[in-house]
Enzyme design. Structure first.
Site, PDB file in Angstrom:
ATOM      1  N   TYR A 131      -1.879   0.840  10.226  1.00 21.20           N
ATOM      2  CA  TYR A 131      -2.102   0.141   8.961  1.00 21.20           C
ATOM      3  C   TYR A 131      -0.836   0.219   8.100  1.00 21.20           C
ATOM      4  CZ  TYR A 131      -3.942  -0.842   4.299  1.00 21.20           C
ATOM      5  OH  TYR A 131      -4.143  -1.356   3.042  1.00 21.20           O
ATOM      6  N   GLU A 153       0.376   3.562   1.842  1.00 21.02           N
ATOM      7  CA  GLU A 153       0.492   3.981   3.241  1.00 21.02           C
ATOM      8  C   GLU A 153       1.827   3.588   3.869  1.00 21.02           C
ATOM      9  OE1 GLU A 153      -1.873   5.506   5.473  1.00 21.02           O
ATOM     10  OE2 GLU A 153      -3.261   5.945   3.848  1.00 21.02           O
ATOM     11  N   SER A 209       0.817  -1.209   0.000  1.00 17.18           N
ATOM     12  CA  SER A 209       0.000   0.000   0.000  1.00 17.18           C
ATOM     13  C   SER A 209       0.850   1.257   0.000  1.00 17.18           C
ATOM     14  CB  SER A 209      -0.862  -0.012   1.267  1.00 17.18           C
ATOM     15  OG  SER A 209      -1.388   1.265   1.516  1.00 17.18           O
TER      16      SER A 209
END
Ligand code: GDP
Length: 294
Positions: free
Chosen positions: A128, A106, A104
């Site tokens: 996350y 992120e 991701s």
């Protein structure tokens, strides 16, 4: 007939991937997006023994960033331990299988580099992101040890199948409900927040392409452009000929404490090595989501 195993097959990405692979003649096996299974070595061992996949797509995850502060331990267990479990079990039970991990944007959190590339340093800012960062490193370690393991570093990707808590779908469903007279207002957090949004079906095609390359590597899948939540609002309300100013309310309680900054992906490597190109624009995507919501 090639065979594929998909974790998280019932999610937005898994369901589109299943359709793509079936259309290409694959025999597709999969697991629904259940949280605990992926951390259970025995269950995974049996599933891989039975399916003997040529390709494994590991999509199952605790996905909603907004929820993860409350669910840190679960997020780490599912996203990191689950991925390590999958890598280790696959190496024993299906050693020829090529593995794609859905990493991701992120993982970059507050990056020093804009846009990000496959070599941008990892610097997550929420649980996350941390869990995906650890799993991304585990995939790289497996590759260094000789496994065909790939990180698809995925930026936000949406579709009519996007879960209702993600902001694009929340806005489209609300605008449609307002147009039908079922509700009158839509509460949102920071509407100046920006994301690099793509169509999920473009991203899924990239995942498949990534496993067809001669050698394994990591790939950024992104549009290379950002849009704001406000842009989504304007396209969605315009599609049903409503004035968003009469319906959108800013709710401070929906603001996030640790908002990532400047997450924009540079998809040059995927273009050059895989020939990957996005087929749908942001505007087309939100209009299609609105049509489905209506
Ligand atoms: P993600 O956080 O990138 O996984 O995706 P989301 O779709 O949940 O959020 C995208 C952006 O929209 C974030 O920057 C949020 O802060 C912003 N946002 C603003 N209002 C809302 C809201 O009401 N719900 C959600 N989910 N996000 C919102």
């Amino acid at each position: 007939m090639p065979s594929a195993f998909i974790t998280g097959i019932t999610g937005q990405d898994g369901s589109y991937l299943q359709e793509l692979l079936t259309g290409k003649g694959y025999e597709v096996h999969g697991w629904p997006s259940a949280e605990c299974d992926i951390t259970q070595p025995d269950v995974l061992r049996v599933a891989l023994q039975q399916s003997q996949p040529d390709e494994i797509y590991h999509l199952a995850a605790q996905t909603h960033v907004g929820d993860s502060a409350q669910a840190e331990a679960v997020t780490m267990a599912v996203n990191f331990q689950g991925t390590k479990n999958l890598l280790e079990t696959a190496q024993r039970e299906a050693p020829r299988a090529r593995i794609l991990f859905a990493s991701s944007s992120e993982i970059f959190g507050r990056p020093d580099e804009v846009p990000q590339t496959e070599t941008t340093p990892i610097n997550p800012v929420n649980p996350y992101g941390e869990s995906k960062a650890c799993a991304t490193e585990a995939v790289r370690a497996a590759r260094a040890a000789g496994c065909y393991a790939v990180n698809g570093i995925l930026y936000n990707h949406e579709s009519p199948r996007r879960g209702p808590n993600f902001v694009t779908q929340k806005i489209c469903r609300a605008a449609a409900a307002i147009a039908r007279g079922e509700q009158s207002e839509l509460k949102l957090g920071d509407t100046s927040a920006a994301r690099d949004w793509s169509d999920a079906r473009d991203i899924i095609r990239g995942m498949w392409l990534a496993l067809q390359a001669e050698a394994p590597g990591d790939y950024i899948f992104a549009s290379g452009q950002t849009h704001t939540v406000q842009n989504v609002i304007e396209i969605a309300f315009e599609a049903v000929k409503l004035d968003w100013r009469k319906h959108v309310i800013i709710d401070e309680s929906l603001f996030r404490a640790t908002e990532p900054r400047q997450l924009i992906g540079n998809p040059s490597k995927a273009r050059a090595v895989l020939g990957w190109e996005a087929q749908t624009t942001f505007h087309e995507l939100i209009v299609e989501m609105m049509e489905t919501a209506m």
